[in-house]
Design a protein around this motif. Structure first.
Motif, PDB file in Angstrom:
ATOM      1  N   LYS A   1      28.685  36.748  48.339  1.00 22.01           N
ATOM      2  CA  LYS A   1      29.393  35.731  47.566  1.00 22.01           C
ATOM      3  C   LYS A   1      30.858  35.685  48.010  1.00 22.01           C
ATOM      4  CE  LYS A   1      26.378  36.497  43.565  1.00 22.01           C
ATOM      5  NZ  LYS A   1      26.334  36.866  42.123  1.00 22.01           N
ATOM      6  N   VAL A   2      31.593  34.799  47.381  1.00 25.64           N
ATOM      7  CA  VAL A   2      32.994  34.631  47.756  1.00 25.64           C
ATOM      8  C   VAL A   2      33.770  35.924  47.542  1.00 25.64           C
ATOM      9  CG1 VAL A   2      35.101  33.316  47.315  1.00 25.64           C
ATOM     10  CG2 VAL A   2      32.895  32.184  47.195  1.00 25.64           C
ATOM     11  N   ASP A   3      33.527  36.615  46.439  1.00 28.08           N
ATOM     12  CA  ASP A   3      34.268  37.836  46.145  1.00 28.08           C
ATOM     13  C   ASP A   3      34.006  38.933  47.166  1.00 28.08           C
ATOM     14  OD1 ASP A   3      35.333  36.618  43.975  1.00 28.08           O
ATOM     15  OD2 ASP A   3      34.091  37.634  42.483  1.00 28.08           O
ATOM     16  N   ASP A   4      32.897  38.853  47.890  1.00 26.07           N
ATOM     17  CA  ASP A   4      32.607  39.856  48.909  1.00 26.07           C
ATOM     18  C   ASP A   4      33.430  39.629  50.169  1.00 26.07           C
ATOM     19  OD1 ASP A   4      30.553  41.119  47.334  1.00 26.07           O
ATOM     20  OD2 ASP A   4      29.250  39.432  47.825  1.00 26.07           O
ATOM     21  N   LEU A   5      33.713  38.374  50.500  1.00 20.69           N
ATOM     22  CA  LEU A   5      34.516  38.056  51.678  1.00 20.69           C
ATOM     23  C   LEU A   5      35.995  37.944  51.341  1.00 20.69           C
ATOM     24  CD1 LEU A   5      31.552  37.152  52.537  1.00 20.69           C
ATOM     25  CD2 LEU A   5      32.688  35.578  54.088  1.00 20.69           C
ATOM     26  N   VAL A   6      36.293  37.493  50.111  1.00 15.28           N
ATOM     27  CA  VAL A   6      37.688  37.364  49.653  1.00 15.28           C
ATOM     28  C   VAL A   6      37.803  38.123  48.332  1.00 15.28           C
ATOM     29  CG1 VAL A   6      39.596  35.766  49.272  1.00 15.28           C
ATOM     30  CG2 VAL A   6      37.637  35.041  50.630  1.00 15.28           C
ATOM     31  N   PRO A   7      37.929  39.451  48.385  1.00 18.72           N
ATOM     32  CA  PRO A   7      37.989  40.234  47.143  1.00 18.72           C
ATOM     33  C   PRO A   7      39.192  39.840  46.297  1.00 18.72           C
ATOM     34  CG  PRO A   7      37.620  41.655  49.049  1.00 18.72           C
ATOM     35  CD  PRO A   7      37.972  40.294  49.580  1.00 18.72           C
ATOM     36  N   PRO A   8      38.999  39.621  44.994  1.00 17.32           N
ATOM     37  CA  PRO A   8      40.116  39.219  44.136  1.00 17.32           C
ATOM     38  C   PRO A   8      41.113  40.345  43.887  1.00 17.32           C
ATOM     39  CG  PRO A   8      38.120  39.509  42.847  1.00 17.32           C
ATOM     40  CD  PRO A   8      37.707  39.624  44.273  1.00 17.32           C
ATOM     41  N   ASN A   9      40.676  41.614  44.009  1.00 10.29           N
ATOM     42  CA  ASN A   9      41.570  42.766  43.823  1.00 10.29           C
ATOM     43  C   ASN A   9      42.307  42.662  42.487  1.00 10.29           C
ATOM     44  OD1 ASN A   9      42.902  45.147  44.326  1.00 10.29           O
ATOM     45  ND2 ASN A   9      44.396  44.260  45.725  1.00 10.29           N
ATOM     46  N   MET A  10      41.583  42.870  41.401  1.00  9.46           N
ATOM     47  CA  MET A  10      42.138  42.719  40.065  1.00  9.46           C
ATOM     48  C   MET A  10      43.188  43.794  39.763  1.00  9.46           C
ATOM     49  SD  MET A  10      40.507  40.061  39.179  1.00  9.46           S
ATOM     50  CE  MET A  10      40.971  39.951  37.458  1.00  9.46           C
ATOM     51  N   VAL A  11      44.285  43.371  39.148  1.00 12.16           N
ATOM     52  CA  VAL A  11      45.379  44.280  38.787  1.00 12.16           C
ATOM     53  C   VAL A  11      45.753  44.044  37.325  1.00 12.16           C
ATOM     54  CG1 VAL A  11      46.272  44.317  41.148  1.00 12.16           C
ATOM     55  CG2 VAL A  11      47.168  42.646  39.522  1.00 12.16           C
ATOM     56  N   TRP A  12      46.433  45.030  36.736  1.00 12.67           N
ATOM     57  CA  TRP A  12      46.977  44.846  35.394  1.00 12.67           C
ATOM     58  C   TRP A  12      48.118  43.847  35.455  1.00 12.67           C
ATOM     59  CZ3 TRP A  12      44.482  46.995  31.333  1.00 12.67           C
ATOM     60  CH2 TRP A  12      43.651  48.087  31.575  1.00 12.67           C
ATOM     61  N   SER A  13      48.105  42.895  34.537  1.00 11.76           N
ATOM     62  CA  SER A  13      49.117  41.839  34.536  1.00 11.76           C
ATOM     63  C   SER A  13      50.001  41.985  33.300  1.00 11.76           C
ATOM     64  CB  SER A  13      48.449  40.456  34.534  1.00 11.76           C
ATOM     65  OG  SER A  13      49.405  39.432  34.506  1.00 11.76           O
ATOM     66  N   ARG A  14      51.285  42.221  33.531  1.00  7.47           N
ATOM     67  CA  ARG A  14      52.225  42.381  32.422  1.00  7.47           C
ATOM     68  C   ARG A  14      52.669  41.020  31.900  1.00  7.47           C
ATOM     69  NH1 ARG A  14      57.623  42.088  31.818  1.00  7.47           N
ATOM     70  NH2 ARG A  14      58.534  43.291  30.094  1.00  7.47           N
ATOM     71  N   ARG A  15      52.566  40.840  30.583  1.00  8.17           N
ATOM     72  CA  ARG A  15      52.977  39.602  29.927  1.00  8.17           C
ATOM     73  C   ARG A  15      54.382  39.751  29.347  1.00  8.17           C
ATOM     74  NH1 ARG A  15      48.257  39.966  25.725  1.00  8.17           N
ATOM     75  NH2 ARG A  15      49.372  41.952  25.597  1.00  8.17           N
ATOM     76  N   ARG A  16      54.936  38.649  28.849  1.00  8.41           N
ATOM     77  CA  ARG A  16      56.282  38.684  28.275  1.00  8.41           C
ATOM     78  C   ARG A  16      56.356  39.548  27.031  1.00  8.41           C
ATOM     79  NH1 ARG A  16      57.328  32.360  27.783  1.00  8.41           N
ATOM     80  NH2 ARG A  16      55.142  32.566  27.125  1.00  8.41           N
ATOM     81  N   GLN A  17      55.261  39.591  26.251  1.00 12.50           N
ATOM     82  CA  GLN A  17      55.274  40.364  25.012  1.00 12.50           C
ATOM     83  C   GLN A  17      54.946  41.839  25.223  1.00 12.50           C
ATOM     84  OE1 GLN A  17      53.211  37.922  25.877  1.00 12.50           O
ATOM     85  NE2 GLN A  17      51.195  38.048  24.908  1.00 12.50           N
ATOM     86  N   ASP A  18      54.631  42.239  26.457  1.00 12.49           N
ATOM     87  CA  ASP A  18      54.307  43.632  26.733  1.00 12.49           C
ATOM     88  C   ASP A  18      55.568  44.438  26.987  1.00 12.49           C
ATOM     89  OD1 ASP A  18      51.567  43.204  26.532  1.00 12.49           O
ATOM     90  OD2 ASP A  18      51.397  42.606  28.639  1.00 12.49           O
TER      91      ASP A  18
END
Length: 321
Positions: A258-275
């Motif tokens: 699938k697409v994620d196998d060729l272009v891995p999204p590489n998920m990271v923690w995302s800091r928001r304004r309220q964090d």
């Protein structure tokens, strides 16, 4: 047995009798056995005829667009990492985009033997944001399966580039990546936002283009590891050793990529304004996630598409103190 039960038994017996009468039973002895040796020439002929249909001329412009988007993506990320702090864990694949790294205890070490450890952060590079995925380069799409002893006879190229080459792209673009020698040392806020916007567009164009190409050109991925093979069938190079009981260089178990196998999204923690300024472990259930490229571009001022809002939890609650 009363009269009611007797009628029900007679009715069920009649239905069963009708089903058995209507069924046909075939004997395997009456059917001739299939001689695979006679079918082999027919199968090979069909493969040769199918190969004449590739590459599909209508997909050639899309292949060029994908290569251009890949080049633009790498150029944009290599520029942004000089202006946005990015960290990679020294002992695992965790990546964080922000000041000083986070304190979430998700480090598992080199061989995943550790558990719930604090990360040890070092400066990240482009490959930490856009994960490289390589595959064997084939001279033609329909060719003999690569044997284990032939694995060193084939070059390893980026999987996206190989997909575009099989789609008919010019072999001069085999590297698919131009070195960006014009990295600006200082960018204004508007210039940084422009680079981030163009990079995010290249990311979306790349994933969309690969998704469309995979409808026409087959690709395989190992079920147990990240090995990818672009072609109608996987190779036989024994390089899979994911399980403890399986020896190194084990055989791959191929399935459709699938697409994620060729272009891995590489998920990271995302800091928001309220964090808080530094993410802590006790608030991990409240923090959001995002693909590394998307989070990097958002930190540089680009507008994030709405499809990422849910995973990023932009309007979610903040963690209690």
């Amino acid at each position: 047995m009363n009269a009611r039960n007797l009628r029900l038994w007679q009715k069920s017996s009649l239905i069963l009798e009708q089903v058995l009468i209507g069924s046909r039973f075939y004997s395997t002895k009456s059917n001739p056995t299939v001689d695979l040796r006679k079918l082999r020439p027919v199968i090979l002929k069909r493969i040769e005829e199918r190969a004449k249909e590739y590459p599909v001329r209508g997909m050639l412009p899309l292949a060029h667009e994908v290569l251009q988007a890949r080049t633009a993506l790498y150029d944009g990320v290599s520029t942004l990492i000089h202006h946005i702090p990015i960290w990679a864990c020294k002992y695992c694949s965790e990546v964080y985009i922000g000041e000083g790294g986070h304190l979430i205890r998700t480090c598992h070490g080199f061989h995943r033997h550790a558990k719930n450890k604090v990360h040890s952060w070092v400066k990240a590079n482009t490959n930490n944001v856009v994960i490289p995925v390589e595959t064997f380069h084939l001279q033609k799409m329909f060719q003999d399966v690569i044997k284990h002893h032939e694995r060193f006879d084939y070059d390893r190229v980026p999987a996206i580039v190989e997909l575009c080459l099989q789609a008919g792209a010019d072999s001069n673009h085999q590297n698919g990546l131009e070195k960006n020698n014009n990295i600006l040392n200082s960018l204004s806020e508007d210039e940084l936002r422009f680079v981030a916007t163009q990079t995010l567009r290249a990311w979306e164009a790349l994933r969309s283009g690969v998704h469309r190409l995979l409808f026409v050109y087959p690709a395989r991925v190992c079920k147990h590891c990240s090995e990818v093979h672009v072609g109608p069938s996987g190779h036989k190079a024994r390089m899979c050793g994911v399980f403890k009981y399986q020896s190194f260089r084990g055989a791959h178990f191929w399935e459709k990529a699938k697409v994620d196998d060729l272009v891995p999204p590489n998920m990271v923690w995302s800091r928001r304004r309220q964090d808080p300024q530094i993410l802590v472990d006790k608030g991990r259930e409240y923090y959001g996630h995002a693909p590394a490229v998307v989070d990097l571009c958002s930190k540089a001022g680009a507008l994030v598409p709405s499809k990422y809002f849910c995973m990023m939890k932009l309007d979610g609650l903040t963690a209690p103190n």
